[in-house]
Each structure stands twice: as C-alpha cells, then as structure tokens.
Design an enzyme around this catalytic site. Sequence first.
Site, PDB file in Angstrom:
ATOM      1  N   GLU A   1       0.854   3.831   1.909  1.00 40.62           N
ATOM      2  CA  GLU A   1       1.348   4.179   3.252  1.00 40.62           C
ATOM      3  C   GLU A   1       2.550   3.317   3.623  1.00 40.62           C
ATOM      4  O   GLU A   1       3.525   3.803   4.203  1.00 40.62           O
ATOM      5  CB  GLU A   1       0.229   3.981   4.285  1.00 40.62           C
ATOM      6  CG  GLU A   1      -1.022   4.813   3.992  1.00 40.62           C
ATOM      7  CD  GLU A   1      -2.057   4.078   3.168  1.00 40.62           C
ATOM      8  OE1 GLU A   1      -3.255   4.287   3.428  1.00 40.62           O
ATOM      9  OE2 GLU A   1      -1.673   3.286   2.278  1.00 40.62           O
TER      10      GLU A   1
ATOM     11  N   CYS B   1      -6.178   1.556   5.409  1.00 39.86           N
ATOM     12  CA  CYS B   1      -6.852   0.329   5.801  1.00 39.86           C
ATOM     13  C   CYS B   1      -6.352  -0.082   7.186  1.00 39.86           C
ATOM     14  O   CYS B   1      -5.439   0.518   7.757  1.00 39.86           O
ATOM     15  CB  CYS B   1      -6.588  -0.781   4.785  1.00 39.86           C
ATOM     16  SG  CYS B   1      -4.885  -1.381   4.795  1.00 39.86           S
TER      17      CYS B   1
ATOM     18  N   HIS C   1       0.836  -1.190   0.000  1.00 41.27           N
ATOM     19  CA  HIS C   1       0.000   0.000   0.000  1.00 41.27           C
ATOM     20  C   HIS C   1       0.879   1.252   0.000  1.00 41.27           C
ATOM     21  O   HIS C   1       2.062   1.207   0.361  1.00 41.27           O
ATOM     22  CB  HIS C   1      -0.939  -0.016   1.198  1.00 41.27           C
ATOM     23  CG  HIS C   1      -2.003  -1.065   1.086  1.00 41.27           C
ATOM     24  ND1 HIS C   1      -3.107  -1.118   1.909  1.00 41.27           N
ATOM     25  CD2 HIS C   1      -2.126  -2.117   0.216  1.00 41.27           C
ATOM     26  CE1 HIS C   1      -3.862  -2.150   1.567  1.00 41.27           C
ATOM     27  NE2 HIS C   1      -3.289  -2.771   0.551  1.00 41.27           N
TER      28      HIS C   1
END
Length: 400
Positions: A294, A319, A292
């Site tokens: 992040e 998430c 992801h």
Amino acid sequence: MFIAIIGTRSCGCSTLENYLVASKGFTVIRLELSKLSNPEYSPFIQSNHRQNNGVKKAAKHLSFLTFTDATPLQSPLPFSEDGNTVTSSFDSNRIVPSLSFSTPEEILDYVTCNWRSNFVTTDLGNREVLETFIKRPFFLLLSLDAPLTDRYRRSHSNLSFQSFVAEDDERRFGRGSSSLHEMTDWINLRVVNDHPTISAFHAHIECLDLLNPVHLRPDWDTYFMTLASLASQRSNCMKRRVGAILVRDKRIVSTGYNGTPRGVRNCNEGGCARCNEGAKSESDNDECLCLHAEENALLEAGRERVGKGSVLYCNTCPCLKCTVKIIQTGVECVIYNLSYKVDAASAKLFAEAGVQLRRFDPARPRLSVLPKLLQDDSYDTSTIDMNASDEDNDSLLIGR
C-alpha cells in the site's frame, strides 16, 4: 451465451446439459454423426455424442426433471434456419430443441449471429476445434469432473475397475488434442460433481448462477483484485507477498508490492533482518525495513494523484500503519481479499475517518462488506462474519 461442457466419463455432462435445457431454456447444439465419424475430429467427441445423442437418452433425463419439478419452465420451441437441421427430444410436458450442424465453423457462425440466446453442447471436446470458440466473449468452457470411484459406479460399465482407470488416464493425459490436460488453460469454470443425488447436483449448479455475466467477463472488483494479486507475485518479502492497485474512476493510477526500499538489498537476500529471522513480538515491526504494498502504491501515485473517488485494492487487509497513510492521502475506499491480524483496529480507524472498507470474496460475484460491529474495543476479529448475505452487506458502509 454458449456453454461447451467437457469432462471425464460418467461425471454428469449429459445431466448438466439436460438441466440447462429444462430449467434455463438453453438450446442444444450437435455436430452431425457423419462429421463425428471423421478422424479429423476427436474420438472423445464421437464417443461423447454417442452417449448423449438420441431421443430416448434425453427423454429419460427430462422425465426425471419433469416429475420432480412442480412448476416446470417451458423450453423454447424448436425453430429452423437455412442449412440447419432441427431435431427435438421431448416428453409429455417439454419440447427440447437440438440444432444440428455439419462443421464446427457452422456452429460458430450461427451462435455468433445469435449470441444473445443461450446454447449448450457436449460435442466440442478437441483443442483444435475449441480454439476458434475460446476467443469469443459469449463462449464459456465448463469442465466437469467427479471422484473416480463415483464415476465407476455410475457408469454401469462392463469394464474392470483397472480398465476404467486406464481409460480415464487416457482421457485426462493422452497425447492427442482431445485430452483434458491439453485444454486446461482454456477452462473458464470447473465444477465437481461429488453429489449423492441428481437433485443435489442441480442445486449446486443453481448456486453457481451460470447465466451471470461475471463468468464471461470479470466485474471491476474482480478485475482489479486479480491485478493486485498479480502485483503481489513481484514481491520477494520473506514474510508474505502483498500487492496493491490504486484506482481512480476505474483507471489504474499506480501499483505496488511489498519489499525493501530502492537501492537496498532485497528482503529474500537478507535485506530485512526482521523478515528473515522472525520478530520477538508479532506486534513489534519497528525494525522491519520493508515498505508495504500500500505504501509503495501511494508513494508512486503521490498525494495529488489520489483525489476524489480513489479506491485502493489490496490482496491483504492493510495493517494499522498503512491504514494511517491511506487515510492521510485521501483514499475513499479500500477493498481487500485476505484477512490480517489487525483487521478490527484498521476497520475502526477507517470508520472514524469515513473511509469505506470492504472485503472481496473471489467465490462470489459480489462483495462481502465487513459488518459494522466495531464499537467494542475488545471485539474479537475471529467473529467477523465474512460470509454475511448480500442483502445485509450491499448497502453497508462502515462508519456511515
């Protein structure tokens, strides 16, 4: 601030100009008619000036504003400068200053020396003329438009509707430098005047808060969120594009976007079967190979570079798995734009860890903060009020 208004015929340019003068104390800037007749300048500048110039025209609009405003604001008194002609349009209660200049260069020199004052014009409708203004930090190019049929009704023109449409096409897409299409990339703010009354249009302009500096220079949140969105454009994930920017003390530490690990085939080339074929369960992402945004930003920075005062900007709410990693690396604040299906679960975890979570609203100059309504395990994220008032949101820190 210096606002130049461009727009289509009968969209309300002069109405907006007069409103800024009457209610915000702006001073009108004009190019002299002798210069407007010069073929060097745009035909639209000439026609627009003819529509908006003249005492009777301005006084007509100002009379409406005066009688509908119980407490009218006093406009600045007219003043003169060497080489500038001052003319005033006024009714019984107002004096409206209008500074006239011979060339665009004279306008630029004057407003640069007086950039802390507020000026407005509808006489700069040519790309070549605007080119010298657009570089200045106090200049705002505002584009005004309205539905075609509304504008035709407002125009009270003797033209047939077909002729009006042909004229409109020329204004929008003509080959000259005065076409709106030629100036699209320089527009700072777009406004649509689809309001049934002038008072409704004024109310809309008031909501735009044109004097807010954020229209000329983005605040830090807008700046970093824009960069996060730009980073997302590098993603090739078949599910969604996500970008993240890790910031510390208003300095970028690292960036990230989602995709498969280094050395593995890109997601859009079949590198992640889950993203390409779809998951059996939306909550089952164990087989997803994509890192992801992040995660990539945190891995790029490293634990030692996160530290105190770090902020993570994400164009999508993290998430649950990314939330765990964000907390572990020591990020103190997460600011996101788009919502995600696990917002409430992530917010609860951030709250428990003492990490601030806020939602960025690009339509507003300030942030909307996720309300502190996360105590109930059955809480439905669809009821989260992302548009709560600034007064309710500004001081709200989740979990604190």
